[in-house]
Motif scaffolding. Structure first.
Motif, PDB file in Angstrom:
ATOM      1  N   LYS A 132      10.591  14.008   8.804  1.00 50.33           N
ATOM      2  CA  LYS A 132       9.609  14.212   7.738  1.00 50.33           C
ATOM      3  C   LYS A 132       8.245  14.493   8.344  1.00 50.33           C
ATOM      4  CE  LYS A 132       8.266  11.687   3.502  1.00 50.33           C
ATOM      5  NZ  LYS A 132       9.120  12.385   2.536  1.00 50.33           N
ATOM      6  N   VAL A 134       4.330  14.028   7.261  1.00 49.58           N
ATOM      7  CA  VAL A 134       3.484  13.336   6.295  1.00 49.58           C
ATOM      8  C   VAL A 134       2.050  13.821   6.481  1.00 49.58           C
ATOM      9  CG1 VAL A 134       2.635  11.102   5.476  1.00 49.58           C
ATOM     10  CG2 VAL A 134       4.986  11.313   6.329  1.00 49.58           C
ATOM     11  N   LEU A 141       1.253  13.373  10.291  1.00 43.19           N
ATOM     12  CA  LEU A 141       2.198  12.536  11.019  1.00 43.19           C
ATOM     13  C   LEU A 141       3.561  13.215  11.073  1.00 43.19           C
ATOM     14  CD1 LEU A 141       1.315   9.185   9.210  1.00 43.19           C
ATOM     15  CD2 LEU A 141       0.551   9.842  11.490  1.00 43.19           C
ATOM     16  N   ILE A 143       7.479  12.252  11.640  1.00 42.32           N
ATOM     17  CA  ILE A 143       8.467  11.175  11.734  1.00 42.32           C
ATOM     18  C   ILE A 143       9.742  11.752  12.343  1.00 42.32           C
ATOM     19  CG2 ILE A 143       9.813   9.471  10.470  1.00 42.32           C
ATOM     20  CD1 ILE A 143       7.687   9.373   8.361  1.00 42.32           C
ATOM     21  N   ASN A 146      14.951   7.788  15.483  1.00 44.43           N
ATOM     22  CA  ASN A 146      14.870   6.961  16.685  1.00 44.43           C
ATOM     23  C   ASN A 146      16.289   6.530  17.075  1.00 44.43           C
ATOM     24  OD1 ASN A 146      14.477   4.990  18.645  1.00 44.43           O
ATOM     25  ND2 ASN A 146      12.607   4.208  17.701  1.00 44.43           N
ATOM     26  N   THR A 152      13.347   4.993  12.721  1.00 41.80           N
ATOM     27  CA  THR A 152      12.448   6.133  12.885  1.00 41.80           C
ATOM     28  C   THR A 152      11.328   5.795  13.863  1.00 41.80           C
ATOM     29  OG1 THR A 152      10.956   5.472  11.089  1.00 41.80           O
ATOM     30  CG2 THR A 152      12.853   6.842  10.499  1.00 41.80           C
ATOM     31  N   THR A 154       7.171   7.383  14.700  1.00 43.47           N
ATOM     32  CA  THR A 154       6.136   8.217  14.085  1.00 43.47           C
ATOM     33  C   THR A 154       5.079   8.616  15.099  1.00 43.47           C
ATOM     34  OG1 THR A 154       6.491   7.082  11.973  1.00 43.47           O
ATOM     35  CG2 THR A 154       4.465   8.340  12.202  1.00 43.47           C
ATOM     36  N   LEU A 187       7.416   4.240   2.781  1.00 43.50           N
ATOM     37  CA  LEU A 187       6.664   5.089   3.704  1.00 43.50           C
ATOM     38  C   LEU A 187       5.660   4.339   4.576  1.00 43.50           C
ATOM     39  CD1 LEU A 187       6.767   8.023   4.480  1.00 43.50           C
ATOM     40  CD2 LEU A 187       4.926   8.483   2.867  1.00 43.50           C
ATOM     41  N   HIS A 190       6.949   3.220   7.836  1.00 41.57           N
ATOM     42  CA  HIS A 190       7.242   4.241   8.831  1.00 41.57           C
ATOM     43  C   HIS A 190       5.988   4.935   9.354  1.00 41.57           C
ATOM     44  CE1 HIS A 190      11.602   4.107   7.988  1.00 41.57           C
ATOM     45  NE2 HIS A 190      11.223   3.848   6.748  1.00 41.57           N
ATOM     46  N   THR A 191       4.867   4.763   8.692  1.00 41.12           N
ATOM     47  CA  THR A 191       3.672   5.523   9.071  1.00 41.12           C
ATOM     48  C   THR A 191       2.471   4.669   9.471  1.00 41.12           C
ATOM     49  OG1 THR A 191       2.952   5.623   6.750  1.00 41.12           O
ATOM     50  CG2 THR A 191       4.313   7.435   7.554  1.00 41.12           C
TER      51      THR A 191
END
Length: 291
Positions: A132, A134, A141, A143, A146, A152, A154, A187, A190-191
């Motif tokens: 993704k 972002v 960002l 993503i 992993n 994941t 980032t 989200l 992950h960010t």
């Protein structure tokens, strides 16, 4: 009747798998509101999309602009809007690397990136499939899957020093099975840098007339909230399954004079600890001891 004729007839009646819109197509069937929306999108994409990709859609935006000029007598509509991100964070990546990242996402191909880690102050190599992109007001960002942790990882666009699509099958990274809908809902996990990797249930107390600080706060916008009145014209907000990032923590610290963290205890203790640390920084406790 020959079988070849029947086969041809069957092919003729099949629905096409792909539709193409030629660059010469006009936009007579598009209303002016949609044309304006397209130009709003263009103002945003000019700042965040690779120039080569944007150039391919130039005819679409030109058509929208021409339609507004003809139908609504609006000249230079493009000059009436402007999207302004922080310059360095959006432009500190080579155009060819930027295009490669978007192409890898579009084609679901594995990437190799060289990333400058601020934490370790060194460049590191990562190989993974893109998940993704972002786009936030202050940064972009990327993503990636992993493979090591089956989750994941980032990366900030402007810290990516090189990107290339992996073509050698023997170098392909392992795939990670991810739920994209779940990633969308979670989200921040992950960010953002997280205070807690697990979601927490919050209970926050605030004065009735200050409740907008919780009700309208963008940081809590995606969470379900309930409230009950408590004593002294205060309300208690219950917010479930909050991914408490450091952005959430900093928001609570910044409004500590108005928002009281009733639960969980570990979050309340961290807010107090940070406030005490700030007072120490300004020598507040030293002055109190001298008095």
């Amino acid at each position: 009747r020959r079988s070849s004729d029947l086969g041809l007839r069957a092919e003729i009646h099949k629905k096409p798998k792909t539709y193409y819109l030629p660059a010469s197509a006009n936009m007579d069937k598009t209303d002016s509101s949609t044309a304006m929306l397209l130009l709003l999108a263009e103002s945003f994409l000019k700042k965040v999309a690779p120039k080569d990709l944007l150039e391919n859609a130039k005819w679409l935006f030109d058509g929208a602009n021409n339609q507004l000029e003809v139908e609504k007598k609006i000249n230079n509509w493009r000059k009436r809007i402007y999207f302004k991100p922080l310059k360095a964070e959006f432009e500190d990546i080579k155009p060819e690397d930027e295009l490669t990242i978007y192409q890898a996402l579009q084609q679901d191909e594995p990437l190799k990136i060289i990333y400058h880690s601020q934490q370790h102050d060194e460049e590191r190599e990562y190989r993974a499939y893109p998940v993704k992109i972002v786009i936030e007001p202050h940064c972009r960002l990327l993503i990636l899957e992993n493979p090591k942790h089956k989750d994941t990882m980032t990366f900030l666009f402007h810290r990516i020093k090189h990107a290339e699509i992996i073509k050698n099958f023997n170098e392909f990274p392992d795939r990670v099975r991810l739920n994209l809908d779940k990633i969308e809902k979670e989200l921040p996990k992950h960010t953002e840098s997280m205070f807690s990797r697990q979601p927490l249930d919050l209970k926050l107390h605030i004065a009735e007339h200050e409740r907008y600080l919780i009700e309208d706060a963008p940081i809590f916008a995606n969470y379900e909230k309930s409230q009950v009145s408590i004593e002294d014209d205060e309300v208690e907000f219950s917010i479930s399954k909050v991914f408490v990032s450091y952005s959430v923590l900093n928001y609570l610290i910044a409004h500590a004079d108005l928002i009281y963290v009733a639960e969980p205890e570990e979050l309340r203790d961290r807010v107090v600890e940070q406030l005490e640390s700030g007072l120490n920084r300004y020598g507040y406790f030293e002055e109190s001891e001298d008095e």
